[in-house]
Design a protein around this motif. Sequence first.
Motif, PDB file in Angstrom:
ATOM      1  N   GLU A 223       0.874  -1.165   0.000  1.00  0.00           N
ATOM      2  CA  GLU A 223       0.000   0.000   0.000  1.00  0.00           C
ATOM      3  C   GLU A 223       0.915   1.220   0.000  1.00  0.00           C
ATOM      4  O   GLU A 223       1.793   1.353   0.853  1.00  0.00           O
ATOM      5  CB  GLU A 223      -0.895   0.006   1.236  1.00  0.00           C
ATOM      6  CG  GLU A 223      -1.923   1.113   1.209  1.00  0.00           C
ATOM      7  CD  GLU A 223      -2.904   1.024   2.365  1.00  0.00           C
ATOM      8  OE1 GLU A 223      -2.996   2.020   3.105  1.00  0.00           O
ATOM      9  OE2 GLU A 223      -3.552  -0.022   2.519  1.00  0.00           O
ATOM     10  N   ASN A 224       0.719   2.110  -0.971  1.00  0.00           N
ATOM     11  CA  ASN A 224       1.571   3.294  -1.042  1.00  0.00           C
ATOM     12  C   ASN A 224       1.069   4.391  -0.097  1.00  0.00           C
ATOM     13  O   ASN A 224       0.090   4.198   0.629  1.00  0.00           O
ATOM     14  CB  ASN A 224       1.718   3.793  -2.488  1.00  0.00           C
ATOM     15  CG  ASN A 224       0.436   4.348  -3.075  1.00  0.00           C
ATOM     16  OD1 ASN A 224      -0.531   4.654  -2.372  1.00  0.00           O
ATOM     17  ND2 ASN A 224       0.426   4.491  -4.393  1.00  0.00           N
ATOM     18  N   ASP A 225       1.711   5.529  -0.128  1.00  0.00           N
ATOM     19  CA  ASP A 225       1.366   6.643   0.771  1.00  0.00           C
ATOM     20  C   ASP A 225      -0.030   7.207   0.539  1.00  0.00           C
ATOM     21  O   ASP A 225      -0.545   7.946   1.361  1.00  0.00           O
ATOM     22  CB  ASP A 225       2.389   7.777   0.617  1.00  0.00           C
ATOM     23  CG  ASP A 225       3.766   7.376   1.101  1.00  0.00           C
ATOM     24  OD1 ASP A 225       3.859   6.428   1.905  1.00  0.00           O
ATOM     25  OD2 ASP A 225       4.747   8.004   0.668  1.00  0.00           O
ATOM     26  N   PHE A 226      -0.631   6.870  -0.601  1.00  0.00           N
ATOM     27  CA  PHE A 226      -1.960   7.379  -0.941  1.00  0.00           C
ATOM     28  C   PHE A 226      -3.047   6.337  -0.687  1.00  0.00           C
ATOM     29  O   PHE A 226      -4.192   6.519  -1.099  1.00  0.00           O
ATOM     30  CB  PHE A 226      -1.995   7.831  -2.404  1.00  0.00           C
ATOM     31  CG  PHE A 226      -0.922   8.817  -2.730  1.00  0.00           C
ATOM     32  CD1 PHE A 226      -0.979  10.121  -2.241  1.00  0.00           C
ATOM     33  CD2 PHE A 226       0.177   8.455  -3.497  1.00  0.00           C
ATOM     34  CE1 PHE A 226       0.029  11.035  -2.525  1.00  0.00           C
ATOM     35  CE2 PHE A 226       1.180   9.360  -3.787  1.00  0.00           C
ATOM     36  CZ  PHE A 226       1.098  10.656  -3.295  1.00  0.00           C
ATOM     37  N   GLY A 227      -2.675   5.217  -0.055  1.00  0.00           N
ATOM     38  CA  GLY A 227      -3.636   4.162   0.241  1.00  0.00           C
ATOM     39  C   GLY A 227      -3.958   3.274  -0.949  1.00  0.00           C
ATOM     40  O   GLY A 227      -4.878   2.463  -0.881  1.00  0.00           O
ATOM     41  N   GLU A 228      -3.186   3.413  -2.025  1.00  0.00           N
ATOM     42  CA  GLU A 228      -3.401   2.602  -3.217  1.00  0.00           C
ATOM     43  C   GLU A 228      -2.554   1.331  -3.136  1.00  0.00           C
ATOM     44  O   GLU A 228      -1.451   1.350  -2.600  1.00  0.00           O
ATOM     45  CB  GLU A 228      -2.984   3.379  -4.469  1.00  0.00           C
ATOM     46  CG  GLU A 228      -3.703   4.701  -4.628  1.00  0.00           C
ATOM     47  CD  GLU A 228      -3.010   5.641  -5.605  1.00  0.00           C
ATOM     48  OE1 GLU A 228      -3.736   6.417  -6.238  1.00  0.00           O
ATOM     49  OE2 GLU A 228      -1.761   5.613  -5.713  1.00  0.00           O
ATOM     50  N   THR A 229      -3.071   0.247  -3.689  1.00  0.00           N
ATOM     51  CA  THR A 229      -2.318  -0.997  -3.738  1.00  0.00           C
ATOM     52  C   THR A 229      -1.409  -0.971  -4.961  1.00  0.00           C
ATOM     53  O   THR A 229      -1.871  -0.718  -6.080  1.00  0.00           O
ATOM     54  CB  THR A 229      -3.261  -2.213  -3.817  1.00  0.00           C
ATOM     55  OG1 THR A 229      -4.079  -2.210  -2.647  1.00  0.00           O
ATOM     56  CG2 THR A 229      -2.482  -3.515  -3.890  1.00  0.00           C
TER      57      THR A 229
END
Length: 140
Positions: free
Chosen positions: A10-16
């Motif tokens: 999960e990146n810093d933007f909450g995206e997988t």
Amino acid sequence: MTRAGRVEFENDFGETVVYVRHPNGEGLVSPRAFVDTSARIARTAYVEEGARVGARTSVGAGSWIDQGVTVGEDVVIGTGVHVGRGSTIRDGAHVGAGSRLGTGVRIGRGARVVPDSILADDTVVRGHRVRRGDDFDVAA
């Protein structure tokens, strides 16, 4: 999560974000990147989406090839290197350990970047070529 060579973060933007393990070195490669099967990507190295890595190239541990980067053939990228978005590294170049390349950096054929270098955005490092039948490098 890991499934048969697939790794998700999960990146810093909450995206997988999904990566797959490269068969030579087990580094993490975006499914939207191209890495030649003969290239070696160290287990803790990343190759981001839109990047291209050529034949017989080596990417060291902890290095990060950012989005849209093109790396030629027979290139050596040391440990802990960041190659910024949209940069190009031509065939036979060597980028020393700990170096930081900004966006749009261009490294010429056969060029050498010393360890711990910091190259600003859009920097151009001229390369070298060898004339046929000559043992000496000549500036391109």
